[in-house]
Design an enzyme around this catalytic site. Structure first.
Site, PDB file in Angstrom:
ATOM      1  N   CYS A   1      42.840  58.773  67.139  1.00  0.00           N
ATOM      2  CA  CYS A   1      42.453  59.248  68.408  1.00  0.00           C
ATOM      3  C   CYS A   1      41.936  58.265  69.377  1.00  0.00           C
ATOM      4  O   CYS A   1      42.421  58.154  70.727  1.00  0.00           O
ATOM      5  CB  CYS A   1      41.252  60.439  68.322  1.00  0.00           C
TER       6      CYS A   1
ATOM      7  N   CYS B   1      54.294  65.375  66.641  1.00  0.00           N
ATOM      8  CA  CYS B   1      53.530  64.708  65.398  1.00  0.00           C
ATOM      9  C   CYS B   1      52.073  65.312  65.579  1.00  0.00           C
ATOM     10  O   CYS B   1      51.366  64.880  64.681  1.00  0.00           O
ATOM     11  CB  CYS B   1      53.434  63.013  65.837  1.00  0.00           C
TER      12      CYS B   1
END
Ligand code: FES
Length: 293
Positions: A105, A35
């Protein structure tokens, strides 16, 4: 282009604590290379139970490197209970902010830290475990994780949820389910999102068709791919055949075939014409194949 803060750039160019601690007390892993983002966090405690050292290894973009770097700095000196209180918002704030599309993130950092603490406390698995029912099968995101990012970050749209945890950024098949979760939590606060791309028109001239294809790529497809460090370029339109080239992470991803059919082709059928089908440009397909070998 993303707007990066000076602090983020500084941590990207000079990341702290890169590597892996030998004989760590806790190890946390999250994400997958397939991913595009993956993070492994290790820490060591001192005699008083505070985090003496922390290191990371990541496979990801500038934001993934910078968030991992600051996270290791932030948790040094904390007890595990204090470290467990660190939220993804704390990580983003420490950097002076992150582009919205890169907030996932900071969530990845928080999840790796939680997995490492659980690994220490329970001696359990190092890998971040899924709790709840999987809503987004493309990225393996559960209802509990979606609810959590909505609560912690006060999210009010499906696109915001995608930015924070990737759910909904692949084939789009789970977006209705995500919308229901957002509505359940936020009620009246849910934002109305204007749809800028016109719904499919009747008969299209060639020029109008190409314009609509380009517009759909720009507004509906590219933002989703960029979330994962990828990009797409329209190469040609021959009748109903749309030839595209994948760039960035998408060019190296084993899921390219899936992305082409379930994301690109589905969006073009939805917004332009049912008759369109997508093929990858031969040169870029060969390069991608070589890269993935
Ligand atoms: S199932 Fe969520 S994007 Fe495909």
């Amino acid at each position: 282009m993303w707007e990066y803060t000076d602090k983020l750039k500084e941590h990207f160019f000079n990341p702290r604590n890169v590597g892996e601690i030998k004989h760590p007390d806790g190890v946390g892993e999250v994400g997958s290379l397939a991913c595009g983002d993956a993070l492994r966090l290790t820490f060591k405690l001192d005699e008083s139970g505070r985090i003496k050292d922390a290191k990371f290894k990541t496979f990801g973009c500038a934001s993934a490197i910078a968030t991992s770097s600051v996270l290791t700095e932030m948790i040094k000196g904390l007890t595990l209970d204090e470290a467990a209180e660190v939220t993804n918002k704390d990580i983003a704030d420490y950097l002076g902010g992150l582009p919205e599309q890169k907030m996932h993130c900071s969530v990845m950092g928080r999840e790796a830290l939680e997995a490492a603490i659980e690994n220490y406390k329970g001696g359990g698995k190092k890998k971040h475990e899924l709790h709840g029912n999987v809503v987004c099968t493309c990225f393996g995101v559960t209802d509990k994780e979606i609810e959590r990012v909505i609560h912690e970050n006060n999210l009010t749209t499906v696109d915001e949820v995608t930015n924070y945890c990737k759910a909904g950024g692949g084939c789009g098949g789970c977006r209705g389910e995500i919308e229901k979760i957002v509505e359940k939590i936020q009620g009246d606060k849910v934002k109305e999102i204007p749809v800028t791309v016109p719904r499919r028109a009747g008969k299209l001239t060639n020029i109008h068709k190409i314009q609509l294809i380009q517009q759909t790529i720009n507004e509906q497809i590219r933002p989703a791919l960029r979330t994962h460090g990828g990009n797409i370029e329209l190469i040609d339109v021959e009748g109903n055949k749309v030839v595209v080239a994948f760039r960035g992470m998408c060019a190296q991803c084993r899921l390219t075939e899936f992305t082409m059919k379930d994301v690109v082709e589905a969006k073009l059928k939805e917004f332009v014409s049912d008759e369109l089908f997508v093929e990858e440009d031969k040169d870029s397909a060969q390069q991608s194949h070589n890269h993935r070998e």
